[in-house]
Design a protein around this motif. Structure first.
Motif, PDB file in Angstrom:
ATOM      1  N   ALA A 385       0.828  -1.229  -0.106  1.00  0.00           N
ATOM      2  CA  ALA A 385       0.195   0.029  -0.082  1.00  0.00           C
ATOM      3  C   ALA A 385       0.824   1.149  -0.091  1.00  0.00           C
ATOM      4  CB  ALA A 385      -1.042   0.053   1.219  1.00  0.00           C
ATOM      5  N   GLU A 386       1.751   1.375  -0.829  1.00  0.00           N
ATOM      6  CA  GLU A 386       2.623   2.490  -1.263  1.00  0.00           C
ATOM      7  C   GLU A 386       2.388   3.446  -2.271  1.00  0.00           C
ATOM      8  OE1 GLU A 386       7.017   1.147  -0.294  1.00  0.00           O
ATOM      9  OE2 GLU A 386       6.056  -0.570  -1.673  1.00  0.00           O
ATOM     10  N   PHE A 387       1.461   2.879  -3.088  1.00  0.00           N
ATOM     11  CA  PHE A 387       1.215   3.617  -4.262  1.00  0.00           C
ATOM     12  C   PHE A 387       0.172   4.866  -4.150  1.00  0.00           C
ATOM     13  CE2 PHE A 387       0.244   3.444  -9.182  1.00  0.00           C
ATOM     14  CZ  PHE A 387       1.076   4.285  -9.382  1.00  0.00           C
ATOM     15  N   PHE A 388       0.305   5.908  -4.819  1.00  0.00           N
ATOM     16  CA  PHE A 388      -1.047   6.705  -4.904  1.00  0.00           C
ATOM     17  C   PHE A 388      -2.258   6.407  -5.443  1.00  0.00           C
ATOM     18  CE2 PHE A 388       1.904   7.795  -8.242  1.00  0.00           C
ATOM     19  CZ  PHE A 388       1.051   8.390  -9.251  1.00  0.00           C
ATOM     20  N   ILE A 389      -2.504   5.361  -5.960  1.00  0.00           N
ATOM     21  CA  ILE A 389      -3.641   4.962  -6.840  1.00  0.00           C
ATOM     22  C   ILE A 389      -3.870   3.711  -5.738  1.00  0.00           C
ATOM     23  CG2 ILE A 389      -4.692   3.688  -8.530  1.00  0.00           C
ATOM     24  CD1 ILE A 389      -2.863   5.543 -10.496  1.00  0.00           C
ATOM     25  N   VAL A 390      -5.362   3.519  -5.349  1.00  0.00           N
ATOM     26  CA  VAL A 390      -5.801   2.546  -4.506  1.00  0.00           C
ATOM     27  C   VAL A 390      -6.893   1.962  -5.169  1.00  0.00           C
ATOM     28  CG1 VAL A 390      -6.675   1.841  -2.304  1.00  0.00           C
ATOM     29  CG2 VAL A 390      -5.175   3.922  -2.308  1.00  0.00           C
ATOM     30  N   GLY A 391      -7.092   0.432  -5.171  1.00  0.00           N
ATOM     31  CA  GLY A 391      -8.009  -0.109  -5.522  1.00  0.00           C
ATOM     32  C   GLY A 391      -8.930  -1.065  -4.833  1.00  0.00           C
ATOM     33  N   GLN A 392     -10.042  -1.176  -5.109  1.00  0.00           N
ATOM     34  CA  GLN A 392     -10.976  -1.861  -4.161  1.00  0.00           C
ATOM     35  C   GLN A 392     -11.887  -2.692  -5.137  1.00  0.00           C
ATOM     36  OE1 GLN A 392     -13.105   0.976  -1.553  1.00  0.00           O
ATOM     37  NE2 GLN A 392     -13.750   2.085  -3.465  1.00  0.00           N
ATOM     38  N   PRO A 393     -12.315  -4.002  -4.444  1.00  0.00           N
ATOM     39  CA  PRO A 393     -13.258  -5.031  -5.295  1.00  0.00           C
ATOM     40  C   PRO A 393     -14.743  -4.288  -5.273  1.00  0.00           C
ATOM     41  CG  PRO A 393     -12.840  -5.719  -3.054  1.00  0.00           C
ATOM     42  CD  PRO A 393     -11.808  -4.496  -3.179  1.00  0.00           C
ATOM     43  N   VAL A 394     -15.007  -4.030  -6.523  1.00  0.00           N
ATOM     44  CA  VAL A 394     -16.489  -3.576  -6.917  1.00  0.00           C
ATOM     45  C   VAL A 394     -17.149  -4.273  -7.648  1.00  0.00           C
ATOM     46  CG1 VAL A 394     -16.111  -1.120  -5.975  1.00  0.00           C
ATOM     47  CG2 VAL A 394     -15.391  -1.891  -8.357  1.00  0.00           C
ATOM     48  N   LYS A 395     -18.386  -4.568  -8.098  1.00  0.00           N
ATOM     49  CA  LYS A 395     -19.135  -4.786  -9.250  1.00  0.00           C
ATOM     50  C   LYS A 395     -18.582  -4.053 -10.415  1.00  0.00           C
ATOM     51  CE  LYS A 395     -23.164  -5.713  -6.711  1.00  0.00           C
ATOM     52  NZ  LYS A 395     -24.750  -5.596  -6.584  1.00  0.00           N
ATOM     53  N   TYR A 404     -11.038   2.465  -8.407  1.00  0.00           N
ATOM     54  CA  TYR A 404      -9.713   3.106  -8.374  1.00  0.00           C
ATOM     55  C   TYR A 404      -9.986   4.459  -7.975  1.00  0.00           C
ATOM     56  CZ  TYR A 404      -8.803  -1.210 -10.890  1.00  0.00           C
ATOM     57  OH  TYR A 404      -8.537  -2.366 -11.337  1.00  0.00           O
ATOM     58  N   ARG A 405      -9.056   4.895  -7.029  1.00  0.00           N
ATOM     59  CA  ARG A 405      -9.155   6.503  -6.656  1.00  0.00           C
ATOM     60  C   ARG A 405      -7.766   6.961  -6.220  1.00  0.00           C
ATOM     61  NH1 ARG A 405      -8.599   6.823  -1.228  1.00  0.00           N
ATOM     62  NH2 ARG A 405      -9.147   4.834   0.216  1.00  0.00           N
ATOM     63  N   LEU A 406      -7.515   8.070  -5.996  1.00  0.00           N
ATOM     64  CA  LEU A 406      -6.371   8.565  -5.625  1.00  0.00           C
ATOM     65  C   LEU A 406      -6.022   8.739  -4.048  1.00  0.00           C
ATOM     66  CD1 LEU A 406      -5.501  11.553  -8.165  1.00  0.00           C
ATOM     67  CD2 LEU A 406      -4.400   9.645  -8.131  1.00  0.00           C
ATOM     68  N   HIS A 407      -5.081   8.149  -3.480  1.00  0.00           N
ATOM     69  CA  HIS A 407      -4.738   8.351  -2.327  1.00  0.00           C
ATOM     70  C   HIS A 407      -3.695   9.742  -2.119  1.00  0.00           C
ATOM     71  CE1 HIS A 407      -3.131   6.333   1.647  1.00  0.00           C
ATOM     72  NE2 HIS A 407      -4.010   7.389   1.956  1.00  0.00           N
ATOM     73  N   ASP A 408      -4.281  10.728  -1.581  1.00  0.00           N
ATOM     74  CA  ASP A 408      -3.478  12.003  -1.606  1.00  0.00           C
ATOM     75  C   ASP A 408      -2.476  11.843  -0.740  1.00  0.00           C
ATOM     76  OD1 ASP A 408      -5.420  12.851  -3.517  1.00  0.00           O
ATOM     77  OD2 ASP A 408      -6.310  13.922  -1.940  1.00  0.00           O
ATOM     78  N   ALA A 409      -2.435  11.329   0.289  1.00  0.00           N
ATOM     79  CA  ALA A 409      -1.501  11.154   1.294  1.00  0.00           C
ATOM     80  C   ALA A 409      -0.170  10.388   0.861  1.00  0.00           C
ATOM     81  CB  ALA A 409      -1.911  10.441   2.619  1.00  0.00           C
ATOM     82  N   MET A 410      -0.427   9.586  -0.352  1.00  0.00           N
ATOM     83  CA  MET A 410       0.826   8.962  -0.775  1.00  0.00           C
ATOM     84  C   MET A 410       1.288   9.713  -2.094  1.00  0.00           C
ATOM     85  SD  MET A 410       1.609   6.351   1.118  1.00  0.00           S
ATOM     86  CE  MET A 410       1.246   5.603   2.398  1.00  0.00           C
ATOM     87  N   LEU A 411       0.682  10.695  -2.510  1.00  0.00           N
ATOM     88  CA  LEU A 411       1.134  11.324  -3.761  1.00  0.00           C
ATOM     89  C   LEU A 411       2.344  12.010  -3.393  1.00  0.00           C
ATOM     90  CD1 LEU A 411       0.515  11.971  -6.724  1.00  0.00           C
ATOM     91  CD2 LEU A 411      -0.915  13.971  -6.030  1.00  0.00           C
ATOM     92  N   PRO A 412       3.392  11.725  -4.057  1.00  0.00           N
ATOM     93  CA  PRO A 412       4.718  12.561  -3.736  1.00  0.00           C
ATOM     94  C   PRO A 412       4.684  13.844  -4.487  1.00  0.00           C
ATOM     95  CG  PRO A 412       5.040  10.974  -5.569  1.00  0.00           C
ATOM     96  CD  PRO A 412       3.846  10.831  -4.872  1.00  0.00           C
ATOM     97  N   SER A 413       5.195  15.032  -3.806  1.00  0.00           N
ATOM     98  CA  SER A 413       5.297  16.406  -4.355  1.00  0.00           C
ATOM     99  C   SER A 413       5.795  16.538  -5.764  1.00  0.00           C
ATOM    100  CB  SER A 413       5.889  17.218  -3.246  1.00  0.00           C
ATOM    101  OG  SER A 413       7.028  16.822  -3.192  1.00  0.00           O
ATOM    102  N   PHE A 414       6.585  15.653  -6.171  1.00  0.00           N
ATOM    103  CA  PHE A 414       7.335  15.821  -7.619  1.00  0.00           C
ATOM    104  C   PHE A 414       6.124  15.386  -8.867  1.00  0.00           C
ATOM    105  CE2 PHE A 414       9.083  12.259  -5.565  1.00  0.00           C
ATOM    106  CZ  PHE A 414       8.815  11.336  -6.406  1.00  0.00           C
ATOM    107  N   ILE A 415       5.027  14.923  -8.506  1.00  0.00           N
ATOM    108  CA  ILE A 415       4.011  14.529  -9.276  1.00  0.00           C
ATOM    109  C   ILE A 415       2.797  15.534  -9.128  1.00  0.00           C
ATOM    110  CG2 ILE A 415       2.380  12.857 -10.359  1.00  0.00           C
ATOM    111  CD1 ILE A 415       4.419  10.541  -9.513  1.00  0.00           C
ATOM    112  N   SER A 416       2.518  16.260 -10.030  1.00  0.00           N
ATOM    113  CA  SER A 416       1.409  17.210  -9.873  1.00  0.00           C
ATOM    114  C   SER A 416       0.110  16.346  -9.996  1.00  0.00           C
ATOM    115  CB  SER A 416       1.458  18.096 -10.751  1.00  0.00           C
ATOM    116  OG  SER A 416       1.172  17.534 -12.242  1.00  0.00           O
ATOM    117  N   ALA A 417      -0.848  17.257  -9.392  1.00  0.00           N
ATOM    118  CA  ALA A 417      -2.286  16.713  -9.338  1.00  0.00           C
ATOM    119  C   ALA A 417      -2.795  16.500 -10.401  1.00  0.00           C
ATOM    120  CB  ALA A 417      -3.278  17.734  -8.455  1.00  0.00           C
ATOM    121  N   SER A 418      -2.549  17.157 -11.670  1.00  0.00           N
ATOM    122  CA  SER A 418      -3.104  16.819 -12.883  1.00  0.00           C
ATOM    123  C   SER A 418      -2.581  15.633 -13.488  1.00  0.00           C
ATOM    124  CB  SER A 418      -2.903  18.008 -13.642  1.00  0.00           C
ATOM    125  OG  SER A 418      -1.545  18.429 -13.898  1.00  0.00           O
ATOM    126  N   LEU A 419      -1.285  15.557 -13.318  1.00  0.00           N
ATOM    127  CA  LEU A 419      -0.531  14.363 -13.878  1.00  0.00           C
ATOM    128  C   LEU A 419      -1.211  12.869 -13.199  1.00  0.00           C
ATOM    129  CD1 LEU A 419       1.547  13.040 -15.807  1.00  0.00           C
ATOM    130  CD2 LEU A 419       3.414  13.584 -13.905  1.00  0.00           C
TER     131      LEU A 419
END
Length: 845
Positions: A385-395, A404-419
């Protein structure tokens, strides 16, 4: 002419310069220098030789090769410490001296000067052949100012005949030995132990103060104690770094250290290896005795505290950085750890910047590998669970929105939000194609992207500092995979055709189908809702399809159209619970979710009520059309009753016309100004959509446009409620109109009966009695009673119509008065259509 005169003056100027320099060398009270003396002539020739030299070196101008040659010569001469010092100095000179254009020329000049001095010293050149300021100096020459002070701005040099310098040095060494119990060699050894995290004989670690201290029992000078304390800071920092590495390795794999944490520990260990090499060199030099100030050092490979401070100046900066990093990263992992380390790389010192860049390239390698696999393969390889993208089982229908969603706490500052959003969408597109669309065509597009951008399938395709490469990879992958996804949605799953089918059936755009369906299901929906059979309504739906142009649609589309009965309560009629639904299957259910279909159902119910009101008005007109009632039938009626009849009919028709004007304009507004224009805008935005998110946004805008313009929005609830009340009143008007014309038809039949022959009268009376016995009809009464009851009936119907007319006018005026204050511009246009000649505005005022 001026240049020639200056050229003639040059020899005289050089001769004057040499004469001045040699005159300063003469002792006081000596005769003047003779210009024809051999000493003066030799010095003059030497000066001309230097000034007229145009020789160039016969070597390749390569600074690195000259530096390597100098370092190799020092090493072969046994001067390893000088070789290391020169290598370090050259590295700093090459990296920092950016404004020096010809670096190799400077190195060549220094090398030639060094070799000339050694050659002159060995060959014992005559100093008289050289200029005074180029004379070789002896080891015992010292600077001394003559008692007379400065002589024309030149500092005189002389020897120390009384040997005062050596005497002062011996006295100083003796004083130092008396004030110190420990030799400097022992201090250096203990400091080197402390730098490795080990206690020495005199230097111990104090756990309370968390630092290395020199024992109080050891008598040394204050400067030495201060120097030892400053040098031992390196050992404290080393203990923090090595302790963090050991703690992290002990936790792995029992606890989630993570791949980024492991890479961080590995990078720290590599940096410590360089530190260990330096300590090995320093320990080798510490074995040599430190020469006293009065002694001539036979070997320069010794290590004193001051020399040690110079050696560890750069390592202590790196160690301080590493200690700070391990403190900040102790509770972090993954992208959060990489972001925290990146903040320290924004430093102005080139040494710190290069060190942090080298460290971050190792630390971010696992993170960038996750990005590469997610963008090109859609694989979320994130065990810890180190990546800034998190997956979960859904239909499957919720995969795009919730999978899938972004995990803002794991997003490093050298990668912009738009990227980060583009990275998220690219991987989502691959998984959507794989899971929902069962498509494998994306693999070819991903391979082309990897080839074009240079991000190969192996690890390490790109890393920290290659932001341009990362953005290029993400942009190319996103563009090609999203295009492939839209092609699959449009071509294979016929998204546009299904949207059109929903518009035609759920939004009642297929006119012949809707009219026929309402005609055949009307009788069935007039009964209580709990008595209606869904299977029978499904059969009627199939009949309406076969009897209209809907039969030519794609069978897959017709198979998705079904009847749905909404939850109902006691007292509800079939009209209140009947609706149509459209079965949107995978992957179309990503767009047509349950909430979206619920909104479509809400729009359908509103349009169905509007169509029902229109259908009721059409039915009323069929009953009210003029040829249904002939005036000849009412000649025998009294004039009073006849006037009541004409008044009631006229009142009913005028009210019908007024209601029909309102409903016709409202229906035109809904069907054309709302549905058609919204559909046209939706088609335009569908054409320019670049990805599935754009398509979802276009459809959401399409739905919002219909809801807001159709008075179904949150800000139009009062208008909607008023409109529903008007609909109910119109249906009530239809019932009264039917009742009025049924009574008139009965009256017409009774009058006709009275004019027949007695035989025919009896026969007709019997038939009418059988027909209207349940209603208590007037036909069984006499002429007088007939006239009386007709007058009462017409009077009551006229009163009811007047009440309905007043109530309708009040509701209509209330509804129209709310339109100008609505925020949506199209609702204001509806006001113009309903009151284009300002009739209602004049009535209100």
């Amino acid at each position: 002419m001026d240049d020639e005169e200056e050229q003639k003056k040059l020899p005289d100027l050089v001769k004057a310069l040499v004469h001045n320099l040699l005159s300063q060398k003469l002792p006081p009270n000596s005769p003047p220098l003779n210009p024809n003396s051999p000493e003066f002539q030799n010095s003059l020739r030497y000066a001309h030789r230097i000034l007229s030299s145009h020789l160039t070196p016969s070597i390749t101008p390569d600074a690195a090769s000259i530096a390597e040659s100098i370092k190799r010569r020092l090493a072969t001469q046994g001067k390893s410490s000088e070789a290391l010092s020169f290598a370090d100095l050259y590295t700093k000179f090459a990296s920092k001296a950016t404004d020096v254009d010809n670096k190799w020329a400077l190195l060549h000049l220094f090398n030639i000067i060094s070799q000339d001095r050694k050659t002159a010293a060995k060959s014992q050149l005559d100093a008289s052949n050289l200029l005074p300021n180029l004379t070789l100096s002896d080891n015992n020459v010292t600077r001394r100012i003559d008692n007379r002070g400065w002589n024309d701005g030149v500092l005189l040099l002389a020897k120390d005949p009384e040997n005062r310098r050596d005497i002062a040095f011996r006295e100083f060494v003796k004083l130092v030995k008396e004030e110190n119990d420990v030799t400097e060699e022992a201090m250096v050894t203990d400091v080197l132990y402390a730098c490795q995290g080990v206690d020495g004989k005199y230097v111990k670690f104090d756990s309370e103060d968390d630092c290395y201290v020199l024992l109080d029992s050891v008598r040394v000078s204050r400067s030495t104690r201060s120097m030892v304390h400053k040098l031992c800071e390196l050992g404290v920092l080393f203990k923090k770094v090595i302790g963090y590495i050991k703690q992290s390795m002990d936790r792995f794999p029992a606890e989630d250290v993570g791949t980024v944490g492991q890479a961080f520990c590995s990078a720290l260990q590599d940096e410590l290896c360089e530190y260990y090499k330096l300590l090995a060199v320093l320990e080798a030099q510490s074995s040599n005795p430190v020469p006293l100030l009065c002694e001539s050092a036979s070997s320069r490979n010794y290590l004193s505290l001051r020399r040690l401070a110079v050696w560890v100046a750069e390592p202590i900066v790196k160690m301080r950085l590493m200690a700070d990093l391990v403190e900040k990263c102790r509770v972090l992992r993954g992208g959060a750890m990489a972001g925290a380390i990146h903040l320290h790389a924004r430093h102005g010192d080139p040494l710190v910047h290069e060190f942090m860049k080298r460290l971050l390239q190792r630390v971010c390698s696992p993170l960038f590998e996750m990005v590469r696999r997610w963008v090109l393969e859609g694989e979320l390889e994130d065990i810890f669970a180190e990546f800034f993208i998190v997956g979960q089982p859904v239909k499957a229908e919720s995969l795009w929105r919730e999978g899938y969603r972004l995990h803002d706490a794991m997003l490093p500052s050298f990668i912009s939000a738009s990227l980060a959003q583009r990275i998220l969408r690219t991987g989502k597109s691959i998984n959507f194609l794989r899971v929902c669309c069962e498509d494998r065509g994306w693999a070819r597009a991903a391979t082309e992207v990897a080839t074009d951008t240079g991000a190969t399938a192996r690890r390490g395709g790109f890393g920290y500092g290659e932001t341009d490469t990362l953005e290029s990879l993400v942009d190319e992958a996103s563009k090609r995979i999203d295009k492939h996804l839209l092609d699959v949605i449009y071509d294979r799953y016929k998204f546009k055709e299904h949207c059109l089918a929903i518009k035609r059936y759920l939004l009642l755009g297929q006119g012949d189908f809707v009219q026929y369906l309402m005609d055949i299901v009307g009788p069935e929906l007039s009964v209580p809702a709990n008595t209606i059979s869904s299977f029978k309504l499904a059969g009627l739906l199939e009949t309406a399809i076969r009897a209209s142009n809907a039969q030519y649609d794609d069978p897959d589309i017709l198979d998705r159209l079904r009847v749905k009965m909404m939850p109902h309560e006691s007292g509800d009629r079939g009209w209140d619970v009947f609706s149509l639904e459209y079965d949107a299957r995978v992957p179309l259910d990503t767009v047509f979710t349950e909430s979206v279909m619920a909104r479509y159902l809400r729009i359908f119910n509103f349009l169905w009520k509007l169509k029902r009101v229109e259908h009721a008005l059409i039915g009323a007109w069929k009953t009210m059309k003029p040829n249904c009632i002939t005036s000849n039938s009412f000649i025998r009626l009294q004039s009073t009753v006849k006037m009541q009849l004409v008044s009631a009919l006229r009142r009913c028709q005028v009210l019908w016309v007024e209601i029909n004007h309102f409903i016709s304009n409202l229906q035109y507004y809904i069907m054309f100004e709302v549905l058609e224009i919204s559909w046209s805008n939706f088609l335009s935005e569908m054409e320019v959509a670049k990805d599935l998110d754009d398509l979802l946004a276009a459809h959401e805008k399409y739905m919002n446009s219909i809801v807001e313009k159709s008075l179904l929005g949150e800000l139009s609830q009062s208008l909607y409620k008023s409109l529903i009340v008007i609909f109910d009143l119109i249906l009530r008007f239809r019932s009264h109109a039917d009742l009025l014309y049924e009574g008139i038809h009965e009256l017409q039949a009774r009058i006709t009966e009275s004019s027949l022959s007695s035989r025919d009268q009896k026969k007709t009376r019997k038939q009418l009695n059988d027909k209207s016995a349940e209603q208590g009809s007037w036909i069984a009464d006499g002429r007088k009673a007939l006239t009386q009851r007709a007058g009462e009936f017409l009077r009551k119907m006229e009163q009811d119509l007047d009440a309905i007319s007043k109530e309708y006018s009040s509701l209509q005026e209330e509804f129209i008065s709310q339109l100008p204050v609505q925020q949506h511009v199209d609702l204001k246009f509806l006001f113009f259509r309903l009151d284009f000649n300002e009739f209602y505005r004049r009535v209100v005022s």
